[in-house]
Structures are given as structure tokens and as C-alpha cells.
Design an enzyme around this catalytic site. Sequence first.
Site, PDB file in Angstrom:
ATOM      1  CG  HIS A 167      -4.078   9.921   0.238  1.00 44.57           C
ATOM      2  ND1 HIS A 167      -2.709   9.865   0.130  1.00 44.57           N
ATOM      3  CD2 HIS A 167      -4.339   9.463   1.480  1.00 44.57           C
ATOM      4  CE1 HIS A 167      -2.185   9.406   1.243  1.00 44.57           C
ATOM      5  NE2 HIS A 167      -3.158   9.150   2.082  1.00 44.57           N
ATOM      6  CE1 TYR A 216       0.870   7.524   2.859  1.00 40.23           C
ATOM      7  CE2 TYR A 216       1.264   5.331   1.984  1.00 40.23           C
ATOM      8  CZ  TYR A 216       0.444   6.227   2.620  1.00 40.23           C
ATOM      9  OH  TYR A 216      -0.809   5.836   3.026  1.00 40.23           O
ATOM     10  CG  ASP A 223      -1.851   1.190   1.215  1.00 41.43           C
ATOM     11  OD1 ASP A 223      -2.885   1.104   0.543  1.00 41.43           O
ATOM     12  OD2 ASP A 223      -1.530   2.208   1.871  1.00 41.43           O
ATOM     13  CG  ASN A 228      -8.495   9.062   4.813  1.00 32.45           C
ATOM     14  OD1 ASN A 228      -8.431   8.487   5.888  1.00 32.45           O
ATOM     15  ND2 ASN A 228      -7.443   9.173   3.999  1.00 32.45           N
ATOM     16  N   GLY A 257      -3.732   1.314  16.252  1.00 36.43           N
ATOM     17  CA  GLY A 257      -4.224   2.509  16.926  1.00 36.43           C
ATOM     18  C   GLY A 257      -3.134   3.519  17.223  1.00 36.43           C
ATOM     19  CE  LYS A 313      -3.609   4.994   0.431  1.00 36.99           C
ATOM     20  NZ  LYS A 313      -2.262   4.373   0.481  1.00 36.99           N
TER      21      LYS A 313
END
Length: 305
Positions: free
Chosen positions: A99, A37, A32, A154, A205, A66
Amino acid sequence: MPSVGFGLWKVDKETCADTVYNAIKAGYRLFDAAADYGNEKQAGEGLRRALQEGIVKREDIFITSKLWNTFHAQEHVKKVTRMQLEHWGIDYFDLFLIHFPISLKYVDPNHRYPAEWMGDDGKVHLEKVPMHETWKAMEELVDDSLVKNIGLSNCQGSLILDILQYAKYEPQVLQIELHPYLTQEPLVDLCKRWGIAVTAYSSFGPQSYLELGMGKTAPSLLDHSIIGAIASAHGKTPAQVLLRWATQRGLAVIPKSNDHGRLVSNLQCDGFDLTEQELAAISGLNMNYRLNDPVNIEPLLSIFA
């Protein structure tokens, strides 16, 4: 699309090529990535080495990337996608995602790449590009065989339902932040009803955000007593339990690790099943604790309001 992949967010450029190469050797087949990035060239070097050595063929590998916020206008989508493919050294992406549902002012890659969130003046500059324009441009990528599948990241339910009204090619995947502190059950259920696969990122998390100076206001999931007890009962690591909690419910996961041992361990998260009681106990940790929220960058970008 494999259910367990390797996420390239925060993988250092200096080590990225070796990391991707070693991840392929360890058995990873889903990677991914994203323009934002800043390591797609290096990731491509690792993939190229594995291909040249015959470890895998291109069709064995599933590459997700993305479209960044500064390239939403129709005239920019295809150009930047071709550039990203060139960085990877491949002819197509298996999956290409928008993205964020946020359009920012265009930044020429020759001026700054990745463009990131801020302009040269350190401020966020929005651009008036509607989602239907960007989605049409994404569909053209499929028609031109630059990508095999398109999707979203998102995004919330209302925007997904809007896109479904005019899409020639419906979103195949939604990638979202999802972990026991942010379970997002209604959104996951909506996607399942529409046949949209869900990829969960930030499966551990707060752990994913500590190096960014975030996530310190909630206990670590990797050290949580409930996760630890379940891990002990199955003879697994807390990380494997967190990943299995997602994959057992039909979600894909994309953890990353710069440690080879943990990299291998994460891939082995599907060799056991949690009980219904254990799944419920983990889901019961939900506190709607969102870490990746653009509102922290600019109040006008409250896309999860």
C-alpha cells in the site's frame, strides 16, 4: 485487469455489500480494496451474493487488495493476507499491492484492525523493515497461490528501479494518485518502459477529498471550464471525460460512487475518444497538486520529497 474498476476507499460498511453486489450487476469486474479501508468483509458479502446467484463466476472478477504498513515484516505478510482472503471469502487475490513504501510498528489485528497510521498513543511509530524483505514475502504469496500478481502503490521511480534489481517476480502494477492536477508523466513513462501497468486513483482530483476536509485549495475538476467544454462537445459527463483522459492513454481507473446512476455512468467512459488536442488541454492543467501525502500525517514520512 479491466481498465475501469470500482474503488472501495470510503465506501461505508453499512452499504458496502449492496454497493459491490449492484456494481457487479451493472457490469463492474474489477474491485480495488485494501485492509486499511475496513470494509473487506462487507465487500466479500456482496461478491458472495453475486456468485451464489450466478451473476458471475469467481474467475470473472478481478480483486485487488493491499498490504498495510504495519504488516511489512516477513513473518506477518502471509498471515494477514490469509486473514484478508478470509474476510473476502475467496481463495486468492488477483493482485496484491504494497500500500505504501512505509513500514510501521506491528499492530496485532486482535488489538486493532485496521491498524491505521497511529499507535495507541496517537503517534506514528516506524519499523526497520527493508523493502527487499517485504518484497520477498510478497513473492512467497505468489508461490503459495494466495495471489496471482504483486505490485506497488504510492512508490516513486527510484524505489521501483531498486526492486527490479532483486525481484524474482517483477511488479506487475503500480497504483498512484493521478489526475489532471497531478499527471506524473515521467513516472508513467518509466512504468511503460518496464512493462508495469499503471492504475490511477483519485481520478476526479480534489472531489475525492472534500469529505475529508481537504482539496479545497484547487478548483473542482468536475466544474472546470476546460473539462466542461470537452464534455459538451462529446455529449458526455465531466466525470466520463476525466476517466477517458486516463484510459485512452493506457491507464486503469478505479472511481467509486455511492450513487447508482453515476456508478453506471463511470463504467461507460470508454465509448468515445478524445482528440490529441483535448488530451493535451487536460494534461495542461497539471500543477503537481498532490492530495494523498503521508507527510501531512508525519513530517518524517515525506516519501514524495
